[in-house]
Motif scaffolding. Structure first.
Motif, PDB file in Angstrom:
ATOM      1  N   TYR A 167      21.541   0.942  12.154  1.00 33.49           N
ATOM      2  CA  TYR A 167      21.184  -0.365  11.611  1.00 33.49           C
ATOM      3  C   TYR A 167      21.383  -0.396  10.096  1.00 33.49           C
ATOM      4  O   TYR A 167      21.155   0.597   9.398  1.00 33.49           O
ATOM      5  CB  TYR A 167      19.713  -0.688  11.899  1.00 33.49           C
ATOM      6  N   GLY A 168      21.748  -1.573   9.619  1.00 32.44           N
ATOM      7  CA  GLY A 168      21.796  -1.807   8.188  1.00 32.44           C
ATOM      8  C   GLY A 168      20.955  -3.021   7.850  1.00 32.44           C
ATOM      9  O   GLY A 168      20.379  -3.665   8.740  1.00 32.44           O
ATOM     10  N   PRO A 169      20.864  -3.389   6.584  1.00 28.68           N
ATOM     11  CA  PRO A 169      20.104  -4.576   6.203  1.00 28.68           C
ATOM     12  C   PRO A 169      20.678  -5.831   6.857  1.00 28.68           C
ATOM     13  O   PRO A 169      21.898  -5.958   7.018  1.00 28.68           O
ATOM     14  CB  PRO A 169      20.261  -4.624   4.680  1.00 28.68           C
ATOM     15  N   ALA A 170      19.820  -6.754   7.225  1.00 25.42           N
ATOM     16  CA  ALA A 170      20.264  -7.958   7.923  1.00 25.42           C
ATOM     17  C   ALA A 170      21.252  -8.777   7.106  1.00 25.42           C
ATOM     18  O   ALA A 170      22.168  -9.394   7.659  1.00 25.42           O
ATOM     19  CB  ALA A 170      19.058  -8.817   8.295  1.00 25.42           C
ATOM     20  N   ALA A 171      21.088  -8.800   5.807  1.00 25.25           N
ATOM     21  CA  ALA A 171      21.973  -9.589   4.951  1.00 25.25           C
ATOM     22  C   ALA A 171      23.273  -8.873   4.615  1.00 25.25           C
ATOM     23  O   ALA A 171      24.172  -9.461   4.014  1.00 25.25           O
ATOM     24  CB  ALA A 171      21.258  -9.960   3.657  1.00 25.25           C
ATOM     25  N   GLY A 172      23.396  -7.616   5.015  1.00 27.73           N
ATOM     26  CA  GLY A 172      24.599  -6.854   4.712  1.00 27.73           C
ATOM     27  C   GLY A 172      24.296  -5.676   3.813  1.00 27.73           C
ATOM     28  O   GLY A 172      23.278  -5.645   3.113  1.00 27.73           O
ATOM     29  N   LEU A 173      25.167  -4.685   3.837  1.00 27.79           N
ATOM     30  CA  LEU A 173      24.998  -3.523   2.967  1.00 27.79           C
ATOM     31  C   LEU A 173      25.066  -3.956   1.506  1.00 27.79           C
ATOM     32  O   LEU A 173      25.946  -4.745   1.129  1.00 27.79           O
ATOM     33  CB  LEU A 173      26.086  -2.496   3.242  1.00 27.79           C
ATOM     34  N   PRO A 174      24.172  -3.451   0.659  1.00 28.03           N
ATOM     35  CA  PRO A 174      24.178  -3.862  -0.754  1.00 28.03           C
ATOM     36  C   PRO A 174      25.525  -3.664  -1.434  1.00 28.03           C
ATOM     37  O   PRO A 174      25.947  -4.498  -2.235  1.00 28.03           O
ATOM     38  CB  PRO A 174      23.099  -2.971  -1.373  1.00 28.03           C
TER      39      PRO A 174
ATOM     40  N   THR B 211      25.153  -6.629  10.765  1.00 29.37           N
ATOM     41  CA  THR B 211      26.592  -6.478  11.009  1.00 29.37           C
ATOM     42  C   THR B 211      26.923  -4.987  11.017  1.00 29.37           C
ATOM     43  O   THR B 211      26.301  -4.204  10.289  1.00 29.37           O
ATOM     44  CB  THR B 211      27.393  -7.206   9.923  1.00 29.37           C
ATOM     45  N   CYS B 212      27.887  -4.599  11.823  1.00 25.01           N
ATOM     46  CA  CYS B 212      28.282  -3.196  11.970  1.00 25.01           C
ATOM     47  C   CYS B 212      28.487  -2.526  10.606  1.00 25.01           C
ATOM     48  O   CYS B 212      29.262  -3.015   9.775  1.00 25.01           O
ATOM     49  CB  CYS B 212      29.560  -3.128  12.795  1.00 25.01           C
ATOM     50  N   SER B 213      27.816  -1.413  10.385  1.00 30.31           N
ATOM     51  CA  SER B 213      27.806  -0.790   9.058  1.00 30.31           C
ATOM     52  C   SER B 213      29.151  -0.175   8.678  1.00 30.31           C
ATOM     53  O   SER B 213      29.628  -0.354   7.549  1.00 30.31           O
ATOM     54  CB  SER B 213      26.701   0.273   8.991  1.00 30.31           C
ATOM     55  N   PHE B 214      29.795   0.560   9.590  1.00 30.77           N
ATOM     56  CA  PHE B 214      31.069   1.182   9.203  1.00 30.77           C
ATOM     57  C   PHE B 214      32.164   0.134   9.020  1.00 30.77           C
ATOM     58  O   PHE B 214      33.094   0.325   8.224  1.00 30.77           O
ATOM     59  CB  PHE B 214      31.494   2.288  10.173  1.00 30.77           C
ATOM     60  N   THR B 215      32.040  -0.996   9.728  1.00 30.16           N
ATOM     61  CA  THR B 215      32.973  -2.104   9.490  1.00 30.16           C
ATOM     62  C   THR B 215      32.788  -2.658   8.080  1.00 30.16           C
ATOM     63  O   THR B 215      33.771  -2.979   7.396  1.00 30.16           O
ATOM     64  CB  THR B 215      32.743  -3.208  10.535  1.00 30.16           C
TER      65      THR B 215
END
Length: 389
Positions: free
Chosen positions: A64-71, A269-273
């Protein structure tokens, strides 16, 4: 049978996928089909972007990553939008989503009440009208006419604004016509948006697929950044349709609501993407430039050949990768003609009426296919059309 919720009857579909399914059925029966129906670059995602995704997986970006997207991606997008739209954008004004469609959906859910009115382009991306109806708002079509290169006319927009209008949807470069809004168009539209206190959803997913005019965003005009939800993503520009990576840029208060909807739906959203997205934005842009140059060559071939066929006229699109051909002089309507061309000519195209009532009498042909396939498709199309007369 337990009945479905009534709102499901208000939800439409995207015809490109329906026609692609029909074409696949015919192919399964042994018929050869040339695909000009789907809006998907036929280029592979650049190797260095794929490598970045793989390396991100190895580095542990699989949870999982942050809901708004990776910083780090939000920061990269803020920098990119700041540079390309001449805006001052903070990472807090960015939300990352699995594709661009959730941005359309969530913007309407966050801003629009049942009974509100939403103005959208017609012809236009079918999901606009579908989701407007789904949320219980009134869909108000804004005609885009061939006589003015399918550009929004401010006087027609003004005539459709009412006290119930909450949101205006713009799409430039435009699907399905390839039309592009000019600076004078955006100035006039921005004046109306400020005068009537409208939000604007600016769908700029084709912002890098332009052939002559530079891209202009309504968000960059005075007083518009705070009332604009700017939609963009990686699918078209970087040939990453299956990666499902899009983003919105808006005022922090709007981003907060969109993030809340992400938490309640996709989680993240998918973190590695997302890590691959950073590489796409910050890496070499030569693959994008080469793809657009190839699209230019294909566009020129398609438009020239279409205009040689009796009964068909096609303007030269300024952006995106679609020809929107006027076939109103032919004996079949656009839906019947699209079916006929698929079954008789082996060419899959989309009827213009699937993009709205003002698209009737047109066909959309994607030139996201090879030059040789486009040439062969148009030869088969011309032969089939000749049989109608």
């Amino acid at each position: 049978m337990i009945p479905f919720a009534a709102r499901m009857d208000r939800l439409g579909t995207e015809s490109a996928f329906e026609y692609m399914a029909k074409a696949k059925q015919l192919e399964a029966q042994g018929k050869e089909i040339i695909h000009l129906e789907i809006g998907q670059p036929d280029f592979a995602t650049a190797d260095f972007i794929c490598k970045a995704a793989y390396e991100a997986m190895q580095a542990g970006y699989t949870g999982y990553g942050p809901a708004a997207g990776l910083p780090e991606l939000r920061a990269a997008i803020a920098e990119y939008i700041g540079a390309t739209r001449r805006l001052s954008v903070a990472p807090e004004q960015v939300v990352v989503m699995p594709g661009a469609k959730p941005i359309i959906f969530f913007t309407l859910l966050a801003l629009v009440e049942p009974g509100d009115e939403v103005i959208y382009p017609d012809p236009g991306f079918p999901i606009y009208e579908s989701v407007i109806n789904f949320v219980g708002a009134k869909a108000v079509p804004l005609p885009l006419r061939e006589s003015v290169q399918f550009r929004c006319q401010p006087e027609e927009l003004r005539a459709r604004v009412s006290e119930r209008t909450k949101l205006l949807i713009l799409n430039s470069p435009h699907n399905p016509t390839g039309g592009v809004l000019m600076p004078q168009d955006l100035d006039a539209i921005a004046t109306l948006a400020r005068q009537y206190d409208l939000y604007v959803l600016a769908d700029e997913i084709y912002s890098r697929i332009l052939y002559d005019p530079p891209h202009h965003s309504i968000a960059s005009l005075p007083g518009m950044q705070e009332r604009t939800i700017l939609l963009d993503g990686f699918s078209k520009t970087y040939a990453m349709t299956g990666w499902r990576l899009g983003y919105a840029v808006a005022a922090p208060a709007i981003i907060e609501k969109l993030t809340q909807l992400m938490i309640n739906s996709n989680s993240c959203t998918c973190s590695f993407t997302q890590m691959a997205g950073i590489t796409a934005l910050q890496g070499a842009q030569q693959p994008v430039e080469a793809m657009v140059q190839a699209f230019r060559q294909r566009r020129d071939l398609m438009v020239a050949r279409l205009n040689q066929i009796p009964g068909i006229q096609c303007l030269t699109p300024a952006g995106a990768f679609y020809g929107f051909a006027n076939v109103s002089q032919l004996s079949l309507d656009d839906r019947a003609l699209a079916d006929y061309l698929m079954t008789e000519a082996g060419v899959a195209v989309l009827p213009g009426s699937s993009f709205g009532s003002y698209g009737a009498g047109y066909l959309r042909l994607s030139y996201a296919n090879s030059l040789s396939n486009i040439e062969q498709a148009l030869e088969q199309l011309e032969q089939a059309v000749a049989q109608l007369t």
